[in-house]
Design a protein around this motif. Structure first.
Motif, short mmCIF file in Angstrom:
data_model
loop_
_atom_site.label_atom_id
_atom_site.label_comp_id
_atom_site.label_asym_id
_atom_site.label_seq_id
_atom_site.Cartn_x
_atom_site.Cartn_y
_atom_site.Cartn_z
N VAL A 80 6.49 9.34 -2.78
CA VAL A 80 5.30 8.71 -4.05
C VAL A 80 6.39 7.81 -5.21
O VAL A 80 5.70 7.22 -5.16
N PRO A 81 7.04 8.44 -5.89
CA PRO A 81 7.42 7.91 -7.26
C PRO A 81 8.70 6.29 -6.64
O PRO A 81 8.75 6.24 -7.83
N ILE A 82 9.00 7.66 -5.50
CA ILE A 82 10.69 6.55 -5.64
C ILE A 82 9.91 4.90 -5.25
O ILE A 82 9.68 4.07 -4.89
N TYR A 83 8.83 4.81 -4.22
CA TYR A 83 8.39 3.85 -3.44
C TYR A 83 7.85 3.04 -4.98
O TYR A 83 7.54 1.33 -3.93
N ASN A 111 1.12 -1.22 -0.13
CA ASN A 111 0.15 0.06 0.09
C ASN A 111 1.03 0.74 0.23
O ASN A 111 1.65 1.22 0.97
N LEU A 112 0.86 2.53 -0.83
CA LEU A 112 1.79 3.38 -1.15
C LEU A 112 1.36 3.95 0.05
O LEU A 112 2.41 5.19 0.42
N LYS A 119 10.00 -7.77 -9.14
CA LYS A 119 10.25 -8.04 -9.95
C LYS A 119 11.06 -7.64 -10.82
O LYS A 119 11.90 -7.99 -12.03
N GLY A 120 12.45 -6.91 -10.31
CA GLY A 120 12.99 -5.90 -11.10
C GLY A 120 14.56 -5.93 -10.41
O GLY A 120 14.68 -7.17 -9.56
N TYR A 170 10.54 1.59 -6.13
CA TYR A 170 11.16 0.45 -5.67
C TYR A 170 10.26 -0.52 -4.88
O TYR A 170 11.19 -1.84 -4.93
N TYR A 171 9.01 -0.37 -4.71
CA TYR A 171 8.42 -1.70 -4.52
C TYR A 171 8.13 -2.53 -5.53
O TYR A 171 8.45 -3.92 -5.67
N ASN A 172 8.71 -1.87 -6.61
CA ASN A 172 8.18 -3.03 -8.16
C ASN A 172 9.24 -3.93 -8.10
O ASN A 172 9.10 -4.49 -8.94
#
Lengths: 287, 167
Positions: B146-149, B94-95, B158-159, B152-154
Motif C-alpha cells: 500500500v505505501p510502497i505503491y 489505481n491502487l 514526477k520523482g 513508487y507510482y508518484n
C-alpha cells in the motif's frame, strides 16, 4: 518457429536460461568456498546489519543511560555474558559428571577422555531474508578464524553449522536445515544411537536409525554423540516429543524438539577447535 | 539517478528483510520486498524490462544467499514477464490494481520457485506449509505494498523514478 529462430532476443533469452540452469545446478551442492562477488556483497551488508544490532542494544539501554546507570548497565551486560559462559560450562560439566560416574563403575578403565573447546563468541546480525532457506548471519568471519563446517552452539544447545564464510561474517545453517545430519545419543540410557536430521519445513528435528529394541521415550534428552566430525560430544540437541516405528518395522524414529529457540537467538559460540584430552592426574587421584 | 535508485531498492529490500522483517513474520511467512519492487517495475515498464529487472534483482538475492544461485533470478524474471504483459490491460494509477498484481505476482513467484526448486532440483518438501506460506506471504506483501505503491507510482510520474530523471 522460423520467426523465433531469427529473433536475436530469443537466442539471448535461451542462452541466459540454459546458463542459469547450469549455475543453479553447480551451486546446488555444498561448495568449499563462495565466490569473490558473493563475499563482496555479504561484506557490504555486514556493517549495516551490525549497526542495526548495535542500535537495538543502545536503544534497549536508553533509559539506563539517561538515569545515570550506565555503569550498572555495563555490569549487567558483563554478568549476562558471564552467565551464558557458565551455563555452557555447566552443560559440559553435567555431561562429564555422568561420564565419570559411569566410568567409575568400570574398574580398570583408565583412559577417560574429556573435551576441551576453543570458541569464538559472535552476535546474530541477520536472518534469512526469504521463506525458502532458513539461516542466520553472524558478525564474525574468516578474520576471526571461522571456517566452513565448524559447529555453532549456544549456552542452551546445538545451533547448527557454518555454511559459508566471508571476511567479516558467516552464514550459519540451522540444525533444522534438511541437509544437516548429526550423530546423536539419548543422554539418559547412553545405549541408543541415531542420526538427527532437520526436517527443513518446520522447527522440529527427526532422529532416525534407532534400533527397535531401544528404550527411547518422550521426554528423553538427545545430545551429540561425538561421532560426527563437525560436532563435539555432549552438546544438547533437544527433547524427544514422539517415538514411532518406521515402515520397515526394524527401526524407530523420533520427533525431537530443539533445545534452542532459533527465533530468539542473539549470540552464539563457534567451536574453532575441540579435541579430546587425557584426564589430568588430579582427576585420577580422585579415583 | 533513476538507475541508482532502481539498484538501491533491491539492496535495501534485502537489508530490511534480513534484519527488521525477519523478526516480524506472519505465521512463519516473511514478506518479499524485492518481489514487490520487481512487480511494480514490470507493471509500469512492460514485459521485457520487467523480466530483465526481475532477473537482475533475483540474481542479486541469490548471490547474497549463496545457494541455488539462479532460482530466484529465473522465478522473478518469469514473474516480471507475466506481470509486464498485464501493463496494457489495466489502469496502473489505481491502487487496488497495484495491490491485486502484487498478490498475483507473489503467488506466481512462489509457484515458479517451487517448480524450479522441487521439480528440477528436489530442493523443497512438497507439503501444505508451502501453499499456506505462499498465501500468507501474498497477504503480507499486499499490506506492505500500500505505501510502497503510492510512493513508487508518484516517483515514476514526477520523482526519482520518472523517465525524465534518467541519465
Amino acid at each position: 518457429m522460423k520467426k523465433y529462430l531469427k529473433n536475436k532476443y530469443f537466442w539471448v533469452v535461451l542462452i541466459l536460461f540454459i546458463g542459469t540452469l547450469i549455475l543453479i545446478n553447480n551451486t546446488s551442492s555444498e561448495r568449499t568456498n563462495i565466490s569473490l562477488l558473493e563475499k563482496l556483497i555479504r561484506d557490504a551488508y555486514t556493517p549495516l546489519q551490525s549497526g542495526v544490532v548495535e542500535f537495538k542494544d543502545r536503544f534497549g539501554s536508553f533509559n539506563a543511560y539517561f538515569s545515570s546507570k550506565q555503569l550498572l548497565q555495563q555490569e549487567l551486560d558483563s554478568l549476562k555474558e558471564q552467565n551464558q559462559e557458565l551455563t555452557m560450562e555447566n552443560q559440559l560439566l553435567r555431561e562429564d559428571k555422568m561420564e565419570v560416574r559411569r566410568l567409575r563403575s568400570l574398574l580398570g578403565f583408565q583412559d577417560i577422555s574429556l573435551q576441551k573447546y576453543e570458541m569464538v563468541a559472535a552476535r546474530v546480525i541477520a536472518r534469512s531474508p526469504n521463506n525458502w532457506y532458513r539461516n542466520i548471519v553472524i558478525d564474525k568471519g574468516s578474520d576471526s578464524g571461522i571456517e566452513k563446517d565448524m559447529a555453532v552452539i549456544s549456552p542452551v544447545g546445538l545451533v547448527g553449522r557454518v555454511a559459508s564464510v566471508s571476511r567479516d561474517s558467516a552464514h550459519i545453517d540451522l540444525i533444522t536445515h534438511r541437509e544437516i545430519a548429526v550423530g546423536a545419543i539419548v543422554q539418559e540410557n547412553r545405549e541408543t544411537q541415531g542420526i538427527v536430521e532437520g526436517l527443513g519445513n518446520s522447527n522440529l528435528l527427526r532422529m532416525v536409525n534407532i534400533p527397535y529394541y531401544s528404550t527411547i521415550k518422550p521426554g528423553n534428552n538427545i545430545i551429540t554423540s561425538g561421532l560426527s566430525e563437525s560436532y563435539p560430544k555432549g552438546i544438547d540437541i533437544g527433547i524427544v516429543k514422539e517415538v514411532e516405528l518406521q515402515p520397515d518395522g526394524i527401526l524407530l524414529s523420533a520427533l525431537v524438539e530443539p533445545a534452542v529457540s532459533f527465533d530468539k537467538l542473539e549470540e552464539v559460540l563457534v567451536v574453532i577447535h575441540y579435541y579430546p584430552e587425557a584426564l589430568s592426574p588430579e582427576v585420577n587421584d580422585v579415583e | 539517478m533513476r538507475y541508482f535508485v532502481l539498484g538501491l531498492l533491491p539492496f535495501m529490500a534485502i537489508f530490511l528483510q534480513s534484519t527488521f522483517f525477519s523478526t516480524y513474520s506472519i505465521n512463519d511467512a516473511l514478506p518479499d520486498l524485492v518481489l514487490i519492487f520487481v512487480v511494480f517495475f514490470a507493471f509500469l515498464n512492460g514485459e521485457r524490462k520487467g523480466a530483465g529487472y526481475g532477473f537482475l534483482c533475483g540474481l542479486f538475492e541469490d548471490l547474497y544467499l549463496g545457494r541455488f544461485i539462479g532460482v530466484s533470478a529465473l522465478s522473478k524474471a518469469l514473474t516480471g514477464y507475466i506481470i509486464g504483459r498485464l501493463q496494457v490491460r489495466f489502469f496502473n494509477e489505481n491502487l487496488l490494481v497495484g495491490l491485486m498484481i502484487v498478490f498475483m505476482g507473489t503467488i506466481l513467484n512462489s509457484l515458479f520457485m517451487f517448480i524450479l526448486g522441487w521439480s528440477v532440483f528436489s530442493v523443497f518438501n512438497l507439503d501444505t506449509s508451502i501453499i499456506s506460506g505462499a498465501i500468507y506471504q501474498s497477504i503480507y506483501n499486499v499490506i506492505l505494498a500500500v505505501p510502497i505503491y503510492i510512493w513508487y507510482y508518484n516517483s515514476t510520474q514526477k520523482g526519482v523514478l520518472s523517465l525524465t530523471g534518467e541519465r
